[in-house]
Design a protein around this motif. Sequence first.
Motif, PDB file in Angstrom:
ATOM      1  N   GLY A 301      36.321  45.961  65.808  1.00  8.15           N
ATOM      2  CA  GLY A 301      36.788  45.094  64.732  1.00  8.15           C
ATOM      3  C   GLY A 301      35.838  43.957  64.397  1.00  8.15           C
ATOM      4  O   GLY A 301      36.182  43.059  63.626  1.00  8.15           O
ATOM      5  N   LEU A 302      34.659  43.989  64.983  1.00  9.11           N
ATOM      6  CA  LEU A 302      33.709  42.890  64.756  1.00  9.11           C
ATOM      7  C   LEU A 302      32.856  43.093  63.505  1.00  9.11           C
ATOM      8  O   LEU A 302      32.205  42.158  63.045  1.00  9.11           O
ATOM      9  CB  LEU A 302      32.786  42.753  65.975  1.00  9.11           C
ATOM     10  N   LEU A 303      32.856  44.302  62.983  1.00  6.44           N
ATOM     11  CA  LEU A 303      31.976  44.582  61.855  1.00  6.44           C
ATOM     12  C   LEU A 303      32.561  44.016  60.564  1.00  6.44           C
ATOM     13  O   LEU A 303      33.781  43.953  60.399  1.00  6.44           O
ATOM     14  CB  LEU A 303      31.760  46.096  61.713  1.00  6.44           C
ATOM     15  N   PRO A 304      31.704  43.636  59.643  1.00  5.96           N
ATOM     16  CA  PRO A 304      32.211  43.069  58.386  1.00  5.96           C
ATOM     17  C   PRO A 304      32.859  44.135  57.507  1.00  5.96           C
ATOM     18  O   PRO A 304      32.516  45.311  57.576  1.00  5.96           O
ATOM     19  CB  PRO A 304      30.941  42.537  57.717  1.00  5.96           C
ATOM     20  N   ALA A 305      33.806  43.688  56.697  1.00  9.29           N
ATOM     21  CA  ALA A 305      34.371  44.579  55.677  1.00  9.29           C
ATOM     22  C   ALA A 305      33.464  44.497  54.463  1.00  9.29           C
ATOM     23  O   ALA A 305      33.130  43.415  53.994  1.00  9.29           O
ATOM     24  CB  ALA A 305      35.780  44.129  55.333  1.00  9.29           C
ATOM     25  N   LEU A 306      33.062  45.653  54.000  1.00 10.63           N
ATOM     26  CA  LEU A 306      32.129  45.673  52.877  1.00 10.63           C
ATOM     27  C   LEU A 306      32.872  45.867  51.576  1.00 10.63           C
ATOM     28  O   LEU A 306      34.001  46.354  51.545  1.00 10.63           O
ATOM     29  CB  LEU A 306      31.114  46.801  53.072  1.00 10.63           C
ATOM     30  N   GLY A 307      32.211  45.514  50.480  1.00  8.61           N
ATOM     31  CA  GLY A 307      32.812  45.670  49.168  1.00  8.61           C
ATOM     32  C   GLY A 307      33.116  47.116  48.872  1.00  8.61           C
ATOM     33  O   GLY A 307      32.505  48.026  49.394  1.00  8.61           O
ATOM     34  N   GLY A 308      34.065  47.355  48.021  1.00 10.47           N
ATOM     35  CA  GLY A 308      34.432  48.709  47.668  1.00 10.47           C
ATOM     36  C   GLY A 308      35.683  48.686  46.852  1.00 10.47           C
ATOM     37  O   GLY A 308      36.233  47.631  46.557  1.00 10.47           O
TER      38      GLY A 308
ATOM     39  N   ALA B 146      29.358  42.776  39.432  1.00 15.30           N
ATOM     40  CA  ALA B 146      30.697  43.366  39.484  1.00 15.30           C
ATOM     41  C   ALA B 146      31.257  43.341  40.900  1.00 15.30           C
ATOM     42  O   ALA B 146      32.462  43.245  41.112  1.00 15.30           O
ATOM     43  CB  ALA B 146      30.658  44.802  38.966  1.00 15.30           C
ATOM     44  N   GLU B 147      30.371  43.427  41.877  1.00 11.82           N
ATOM     45  CA  GLU B 147      30.824  43.422  43.261  1.00 11.82           C
ATOM     46  C   GLU B 147      31.146  42.019  43.743  1.00 11.82           C
ATOM     47  O   GLU B 147      31.921  41.846  44.672  1.00 11.82           O
ATOM     48  CB  GLU B 147      29.753  44.043  44.166  1.00 11.82           C
ATOM     49  N   ARG B 148      30.536  41.032  43.130  1.00  6.04           N
ATOM     50  CA  ARG B 148      30.696  39.666  43.644  1.00  6.04           C
ATOM     51  C   ARG B 148      31.577  38.792  42.770  1.00  6.04           C
ATOM     52  O   ARG B 148      32.308  37.962  43.271  1.00  6.04           O
ATOM     53  CB  ARG B 148      29.317  39.024  43.829  1.00  6.04           C
ATOM     54  N   ASP B 149      31.505  39.001  41.485  1.00  8.34           N
ATOM     55  CA  ASP B 149      32.235  38.109  40.607  1.00  8.34           C
ATOM     56  C   ASP B 149      32.526  38.811  39.286  1.00  8.34           C
ATOM     57  O   ASP B 149      31.901  38.513  38.260  1.00  8.34           O
ATOM     58  CB  ASP B 149      31.398  36.843  40.373  1.00  8.34           C
ATOM     59  N   SER B 152      32.904  37.120  35.870  1.00  9.06           N
ATOM     60  CA  SER B 152      31.740  36.564  35.191  1.00  9.06           C
ATOM     61  C   SER B 152      31.175  37.517  34.147  1.00  9.06           C
ATOM     62  O   SER B 152      30.410  37.113  33.275  1.00  9.06           O
ATOM     63  CB  SER B 152      30.646  36.221  36.207  1.00  9.06           C
ATOM     64  N   LEU B 153      31.541  38.782  34.260  1.00  9.47           N
ATOM     65  CA  LEU B 153      31.004  39.776  33.329  1.00  9.47           C
ATOM     66  C   LEU B 153      31.809  39.863  32.039  1.00  9.47           C
ATOM     67  O   LEU B 153      31.307  40.329  31.015  1.00  9.47           O
ATOM     68  CB  LEU B 153      31.004  41.165  33.984  1.00  9.47           C
ATOM     69  N   PHE B 154      33.032  39.429  32.120  1.00 10.42           N
ATOM     70  CA  PHE B 154      33.970  39.673  31.027  1.00 10.42           C
ATOM     71  C   PHE B 154      33.477  39.063  29.716  1.00 10.42           C
ATOM     72  O   PHE B 154      33.115  37.888  29.656  1.00 10.42           O
ATOM     73  CB  PHE B 154      35.332  39.099  31.403  1.00 10.42           C
ATOM     74  N   ASP B 155      33.425  39.902  28.679  1.00 11.58           N
ATOM     75  CA  ASP B 155      33.034  39.460  27.341  1.00 11.58           C
ATOM     76  C   ASP B 155      31.567  39.063  27.235  1.00 11.58           C
ATOM     77  O   ASP B 155      31.173  38.453  26.242  1.00 11.58           O
ATOM     78  CB  ASP B 155      33.904  38.298  26.845  1.00 11.58           C
ATOM     79  N   ARG B 156      30.764  39.404  28.236  1.00 12.12           N
ATOM     80  CA  ARG B 156      29.328  39.120  28.125  1.00 12.12           C
ATOM     81  C   ARG B 156      28.706  40.153  27.202  1.00 12.12           C
ATOM     82  O   ARG B 156      28.941  41.352  27.342  1.00 12.12           O
ATOM     83  CB  ARG B 156      28.639  39.190  29.504  1.00 12.12           C
ATOM     84  N   ALA B 268      29.783  30.982  41.616  1.00 14.85           N
ATOM     85  CA  ALA B 268      30.572  29.750  41.560  1.00 14.85           C
ATOM     86  C   ALA B 268      31.939  30.016  42.168  1.00 14.85           C
ATOM     87  O   ALA B 268      32.530  29.166  42.817  1.00 14.85           O
ATOM     88  CB  ALA B 268      30.712  29.290  40.118  1.00 14.85           C
ATOM     89  N   ARG B 269      32.393  31.246  41.974  1.00 19.34           N
ATOM     90  CA  ARG B 269      33.624  31.634  42.660  1.00 19.34           C
ATOM     91  C   ARG B 269      33.252  32.067  44.075  1.00 19.34           C
ATOM     92  O   ARG B 269      32.086  32.225  44.412  1.00 19.34           O
ATOM     93  CB  ARG B 269      34.293  32.771  41.900  1.00 19.34           C
ATOM     94  N   LYS B 270      34.251  32.313  44.860  1.00 22.90           N
ATOM     95  CA  LYS B 270      34.012  32.677  46.250  1.00 22.90           C
ATOM     96  C   LYS B 270      33.262  34.010  46.310  1.00 22.90           C
ATOM     97  O   LYS B 270      33.706  34.984  45.714  1.00 22.90           O
ATOM     98  CB  LYS B 270      35.352  32.796  46.967  1.00 22.90           C
ATOM     99  N   PRO B 271      32.145  34.079  46.998  1.00 20.89           N
ATOM    100  CA  PRO B 271      31.412  35.336  47.085  1.00 20.89           C
ATOM    101  C   PRO B 271      32.298  36.437  47.671  1.00 20.89           C
ATOM    102  O   PRO B 271      33.040  36.220  48.621  1.00 20.89           O
ATOM    103  CB  PRO B 271      30.263  35.013  48.047  1.00 20.89           C
ATOM    104  N   GLY B 272      32.227  37.584  47.087  1.00 22.46           N
ATOM    105  CA  GLY B 272      32.986  38.715  47.581  1.00 22.46           C
ATOM    106  C   GLY B 272      34.413  38.738  47.079  1.00 22.46           C
ATOM    107  O   GLY B 272      35.201  39.625  47.409  1.00 22.46           O
ATOM    108  N   SER B 273      34.776  37.768  46.284  1.00 23.50           N
ATOM    109  CA  SER B 273      36.144  37.740  45.768  1.00 23.50           C
ATOM    110  C   SER B 273      36.230  38.682  44.578  1.00 23.50           C
ATOM    111  O   SER B 273      36.370  38.273  43.442  1.00 23.50           O
ATOM    112  CB  SER B 273      36.518  36.316  45.352  1.00 23.50           C
ATOM    113  N   ASP B 274      36.131  39.960  44.895  1.00 23.89           N
ATOM    114  CA  ASP B 274      36.080  40.931  43.820  1.00 23.89           C
ATOM    115  C   ASP B 274      37.443  41.554  43.559  1.00 23.89           C
ATOM    116  O   ASP B 274      37.551  42.732  43.286  1.00 23.89           O
ATOM    117  CB  ASP B 274      35.031  41.999  44.108  1.00 23.89           C
TER     118      ASP B 274
END
Lengths: 309, 281
Positions: A301-308, B146-149, B152-156, B268-274
Motif C-alpha cells: 500500500g505504499l505505492l502512489p495512486a496514479l491518474g486514470g 487533462a490529467e492534472r486540471d 483549465s481546458l474548458f472553453d479554451r 493553481a488547483r490541487k495537482p492531480g485533482s482530476d
Amino acid sequence: MPEWLGEFSMRAASVVVEAIPFVIVGAFVSALLEVHLPDGLLRRIIPAGPLGLLAGALAGLVMPLCECGIVPVLRRLVRKGVPTGPAVAYLFAGPIVNPIVFASTTLAFGPQGLRMAVARTVIGLLAAILLGALAGRIAPAAGDLLAETGGGHGSEDHGEHKKGVVAIAISELVEILSYLALGAVLAAAINVLVRPHDAFAAVAGTPALSIPVFMSLAYGLSVCSEADAFIAASFTGTSAAASFAGTPAAALLAFLTLGPMLDVKLTLIYAKVLRRRAALILLPAVVVVIFLLNLAAHASGLLPALGGR
Amino acid sequence: MTRERTASILRAAALASWAALILVLAARGRLSYLVQVRNPVVFALTYAGAAALLFLAFAALRTERPAACPCADHAHSESPIRPLGILALALLALALLALPAEPRRLGLAAAGRMETPDGIELLGFGDDASAGAYEPANLLMIRYAAERDPLSLFDRSVVLEGIRKKIPVAPGSPRQVIGAPDSLYQLVRFTMTCCVADAFPVALTVLDESGPPPPEGSWVQAVGTLQWDRKNRAPVLVARRVVEISEPEAPYLSPSDRELDFLTGIGARKPGSDAPPEDAP
C-alpha cells in the motif's frame, strides 16, 4: 513499400543507433579496466557478503551505464577478480540505480514522479542484491558465470597479448554490437507484428494480471532505461495509447524494473556472455524476483495512486 | 591475405557501415525519423557515436584483434568474432539503410488500437467567443492538462495538428454521435523521448462538423474549442475549421512540449485533482 516494413526498419535501426554511444562507452570502460586495473585489486576492496552485494548494486551511482554498455564491463570486472555476486548485482542494478534514470523517472510521472523514482530505485536495488546473492551461490567462480573466461590466472600473465585499449574496445564493441543488432531486429519484429500494446491492453486493468502483462511488455519493447519511464507514464491517465486504464503503479514499476534487466536484445547478449547454466538459472530468476517484489510493493500500500479513469 | 587481416577489414567495415547509416540519414535530413534530435543530449550523442565509430573503424584497420591466448588450459578471454558474424553486422546496417527507400515516420499502423469512444456527451459546445484568438497547442499539452486540471481546458480555443484517425464502429453497436457519422474522429500524434522505440501515440477526440472530413491518415490542422466529454471523462475538440496540411518538419512531440506557455495557470488547483468537472459550466 508496406508501412510495416518501413516501421520495422526504423525501429530496428533506432534501437542500435541510440545504443551505440553507450555501447562504445561500455567497451572503452571495459578496455580501460583490462589494461589499467591490477588484477585482484577490486577483490581486495569489495567487502564480502551482503555488504559486497550492496556495494555492487550501488556502483551505478559512480559508474552509470545503460544496460547495453554495462555487459562488457561486467565481463571485465569478473575477469579482474570481482566476486560474481557483486558483479551481477551491478549488472542488474546499474541501469536502474543511477542518477540519470532517477531524474528521468521523476520527470516522467509529474506529481507522483519522486515517489515512483524512489520505488523504482528501491525495487531495483533489492532485486539486484537478491540476484547477486543467487549468482554468488550458483556461480561462485568466474568460469561458472561467464561463457569464455581466463581460468587460473589473470591478464598480467598475458603481457604478450595485451594489445592496448583501442584494440580491446574494438573487439568488445563489435561483439556486443552484433548481438545488440540482432536483438533490435527481433524487438522491432515483435513490435510491428505482435504490437504488444494492443495484445496486452485488454487485461492490463486486472490487478492479478497487470504485473506480468507489463513485464511482458517491457521484455518485448526493449526500450532503453533512460527513456522507459516516459512510456510507462503514457499508460496512465486519459487518452492513453490503448486501454490501460486503472493499471496499478506496481505494474508500471514492474515494467520499469524488468526492462533494464531483461528484454529481447539483452537476452541475446546474455546468451552470448553468460555460461548456459548460469543464464538458465539467472534469467528466469530475474522474472520471478521482479514479479514478487512488485507484488509485495502493491500489497504494502505504499505505492502512489496514479491518474486514470 | 591472412585470416586475421580479413577479420580486421570486416570489423572496420561493420563499424563504418553503422556510422554510414547515421551520417547518410543525417545528410538526407532524416535522422529525426529515428531519434529525437530536438533533445540536445540525444542529438550530441548520436553524432558523437557516429564519429567514434568512424575513428574505431579506421583504428580497426591498423589494429589486430588481441591474439589468441597461448595457454592451453582454458578458453581465451577475448572470444574470436567469426568473420561471417561481422559481415552480417555490416550488411544489416546497409540493409536497414536501403530498406526504407522513403523512410516513413510512425503512422496509423503504429498507433495501434487506440482507446476510442463509442459516443460522446458534451457539457456544452462553447460559444466560440475566442474566434481569432486561438492558442497554439499540442496533443501532449492537452493530455497533460487533462490529467492534472481538466477545468483549465474548458472553453479554451486552440489550434492543434495531428494525424486523422477514424474511430471504428463495432457492428451492431450504434454510436451515439452528434451529427454525421464521420464527424467524430481522433487526432493522433507521437511523442518521442530518445528514439522510435520509445515513441508512443497521444490522441484527442475531435467533433468536426465543419465539412467533409479529411482523408484517413492525413495530417490536419484543427481549429476549435475544447469541451469536456462527460461520458468518457476526457477533453474533446469541437472543431470549427479543419484543413489538411503537409507533414510538419518535427512530427514527433517531445516530453518537454507539455511545459509550454499553454499550461500557465494550470496547477493553481490541487495537482492531480482530476475529478470530472460534472458541475462545470
